[in-house]
Design an enzyme around this catalytic site. Structure first.
Site: not given
Ligand SMILES: C=C(C)C(=O)SCCNC(=O)CCNC(=O)[C@H](O)C(C)(C)COP(=O)(O)OP(=O)(O)OC[C@H]1O[C@@H](n2cnc3c(N)ncnc32)[C@H](O)[C@@H]1OP(=O)(O)O
Length: 252
Positions: A63, A108, A111, A131
């Site tokens: 992200a 992300g 992910e 993270e």
């Protein structure tokens, strides 16, 4: 599109994350554009397989952290939901999906790869969920999908330590399906996609439905779903054709 390149090469559609100077980090715009590219071709029978990859040296570094400063708790919740819903959509997309992991697949980015059906990594790829080092944890489905893919012990190690892991180790623990030389990554992934495109598409779609919806509840519900889908496969021309072909070869 601002953040991705969509390359239609029937039967393959390439979705290339394209913010190379920011290691293809995923901002709101990218979430929206990937969703819209997928929706665009959902009913296009010429496209049979989707390949995700990144331009430059990363698949995706996760992200976009530069957007985090603007997030209060409610906005953070909304951002995570938006990203996570895209990953849910990818996982349940009716066509097979492959993550071609050409470099960093972090946060992300990993992910997104976890939401795909198959993950093929180049030898120099590095994967991880870092993270924790930002005082948070994976927000696009990683806490759930990683555990289901590789088991709780190894998933907790990756999520709690936040270390980057090498492609070979990722293959050993089942996080990626296969590791290939960087120079042959695209060729091998294309071949795999073409092989998938040759398979009976309704049966592929049924497999995805039964596997994705059947594994989260009681086993009897999953098994029942399997039987139902199995029956539906008998409604397809592909099934009739392929069974006839098999039997006629043997009766000669
Ligand atoms: C779903 C959730 C909650 C999340 O994904 S949270 C984010 C999780 N991801 C991360 O923590 C990874 C962050 N990135 C990194 O640690 C490092 O960039 C790596 C991947 C180790 C690569 O390091 P380097 O090769 O030294 O490259 P680096 O200079 O850091 O990055 C190149 C550019 O991309 C930018 N960048 C890299 N990752 C980014 C990210 N996740 N968000 C925003 N920008 C990012 C980075 O700021 C730099 O931009 P600029 O040149 O303008 O300064």
């Amino acid at each position: 599109m601002e953040t991705i390149i969509v390359r239609e090469e029937p039967p393959i559609e390439w979705i290339i994350l394209n913010r190379p100077d920011k290691l293809n980090s995923i901002n709101v715009k990218m979430v929206e554009e990937i969703g819209s590219a997928l929706r665009q071709n959902i009913n296009n029978d010429k496209i049979k397989v989707i390949i995700f990859t990144g331009s430059g040296k990363a698949f995706s570094a996760g992200a976009d952290i530069s957007q985090f400063k603007e997030l209060d708790p409610v906005k953070a919740w909304e951002f995570a939901t938006k990203g996570r819903e895209l990953m849910d959509y990818i996982e349940r997309y009716p066509k097979p999906t492959i993550a071609m992991i050409n470099g960093y697949a972090l946060g992300g980015g990993l992910e997104l790869a976890l939401s795909c059906d198959l993950r093929i990594a180049s030898q120099n790829a590095e994967l991880g969920l870092p993270e924790i080092n930002l005082g948070i944890y994976p927000g696009f489905g990683g806490t759930q999908r990683l555990v289901r893919l590789i088991g709780k012990g190894r998933a907790l190690e990756i999520i709690m330590l936040g270390d980057r892991i090498k492609a070979d180790y990722a293959e050993r623990i089942g996080l990626v399906n296969r590791v290939v030389e960087s120079s042959s990554l695209e060729k091998e992934v294309r071949e795999l996609a073409l092989k998938l495109a040759e398979k009976p598409q309704t049966a592929i779609r049924l497999i995805k439905t039964v596997v994705n919806y059947g594994n989260d509840g009681p086993i009897l519900s999953g098994l029942t779903l399997e039987s139902l889908g199995w029956g539906i496969a008998f409604a397809t021309e592909e099934e009739k054709k392929r069974v006839d072909e098999f039997l006629s070869k043997r009766s000669k």
